[in-house]
Design an enzyme around this catalytic site. Sequence first.
Site, short mmCIF file in Angstrom:
data_model
loop_
_atom_site.label_atom_id
_atom_site.label_comp_id
_atom_site.label_asym_id
_atom_site.label_seq_id
_atom_site.Cartn_x
_atom_site.Cartn_y
_atom_site.Cartn_z
N GLN A 231 0.70 -1.08 -0.03
CA GLN A 231 -0.06 0.01 0.05
C GLN A 231 0.88 1.13 -0.11
O GLN A 231 0.46 2.30 -0.61
CB GLN A 231 -0.89 0.02 1.10
N ASP B 210 -6.31 1.92 12.42
CA ASP B 210 -7.57 0.91 11.98
C ASP B 210 -8.58 0.98 13.34
O ASP B 210 -9.84 0.67 13.32
CB ASP B 210 -7.45 -0.55 11.41
N ASN C 91 -2.64 -0.79 13.43
CA ASN C 91 -2.69 -0.20 12.10
C ASN C 91 -1.75 -1.31 11.41
O ASN C 91 -1.47 -2.43 11.85
CB ASN C 91 -1.52 0.95 12.21
N LYS C 92 -1.73 -0.96 10.23
CA LYS C 92 -0.81 -2.21 9.15
C LYS C 92 0.22 -2.75 9.82
O LYS C 92 1.16 -2.06 10.47
CB LYS C 92 -0.79 -1.31 7.86
O1 MRU Z 1 -5.37 -3.33 5.02
P1 MRU Z 1 -5.67 -1.88 4.61
O2 MRU Z 1 -4.91 -1.41 3.24
O3 MRU Z 1 -6.93 -1.73 4.72
O4 MRU Z 1 -4.96 -1.09 5.85
C1 MRU Z 1 -4.92 0.33 6.02
C2 MRU Z 1 -4.24 0.65 7.23
O5 MRU Z 1 -3.81 0.06 8.05
C3 MRU Z 1 -4.31 2.23 7.27
O6 MRU Z 1 -3.31 2.69 7.91
C4 MRU Z 1 -5.49 2.64 8.31
O7 MRU Z 1 -6.70 1.96 7.80
C5 MRU Z 1 -5.80 4.14 8.43
S1 MRU Z 1 -6.52 4.61 7.11
C6 MRU Z 1 -6.70 6.30 7.20
#
Ligand code: MRU
Length: 358
Positions: A209, A250, A260-261
């Site tokens: 991402q 998240d 978070n990720k």
């Molecule tokens: O798996 P994803 O791409 O949905 O993960 C996204 C993240 O971890 C973002 O950092 C998080 O959702 C914050 S978005 C403002």
Amino acid sequence: MATQTASSRSTPLAVEWVGGVDGFLKLIDQTRLPTEIVYLECRDVETVWEAIKMLRVRGAPAIGIAAAMGVVIGVRDVARLADAGAFFGKLRETTGYLRTSRPTAVNLFWALDRMERVAKESRESPSSAIAERLLHEAEAIRTEDRDMCAAIGRFGAALLPDRGGVLTHCNAGALATADFGTALSVLFHAHDAGKQIHAFVDETRPLLQGSRLTAWELQQRGVPSTLLCDNMAALVMRQGKVQAVVVGADRIASNGDAANKIGTYGVAVLAKAHGIPFYVAAPSSTFDLSLADGSGIPIEERDPKEVTHGFGRQTAPDGVSVYNPAFDVTPAELIAGLITEKGVLRPPYKDSIAETLD
Ligand code: MRU
């Protein structure tokens, strides 16, 4: 020539509704970025579920908005029959189904709860009017998210130095929200305010991402940036190139622990080791005050193929054992500040979160 500001959008909307109740949810298929901008039109709830599950729409706030719009798609046909029992049965079925798409981002559940609440409040109205009311609510969720992201950007920009490197992980940008993003909104607003910010972008394995989405967004908005493999963050910190880290979230527990990720926790540990402030930017819809700490946050585990076939070909031996958690939890003690639309919260988070968001 007009100067580009964070308030003048320069990336296409990741998620929007087109038309009235009989319209459709329009998404950018984020799995196709950065090489192609392909739109996906969702007209049935299965397509919405698949889009969330497969990360065609992703990022906590964007998932919540898409799910809210998915509720409208799920109930609108039954709404025409004017049978309240059938309508509320379909509503429960739709929200229950969408809840199974992804487990970690609380915005999904927050948005679905809000849609159910609004429907119940309107239960005396004809089903067709409730469907209209639900579309209005889904649009409100989107508009409010845009405003919250703009406010996060303004509060966060003040934390950054006038000149320096800012490292981010994953994508917490316009693509992950109604617009601007959370972490990236901070960078966009600092850049627009004339700060000489250079972004360092972790590529964010396994689904990239950072390189596919964040590097693209920063380019679109003219913010200077450098892409790094995830395992290079320690070195650039050691070299003195990073003055702050800003990431999204998240789900944030009531003590400030933040999911978070995957890989975010490691970045936070590195930031601590190098004396660099580590900030988490998130709207109030990302806080889960029902959780005392991060140990209760459900962590999604995804298909091992994302790890073994990451670059369009097999990159690991057949039959290898794989662990693929999509998120990790950064303990509150590693977080210098939580940047919200209501201001920057500081430790002890149990108190600042309760005072500001409860
Ligand atoms: O798996 P994803 O791409 O949905 O993960 C996204 C993240 O971890 C973002 O950092 C998080 O959702 C914050 S978005 C403002």
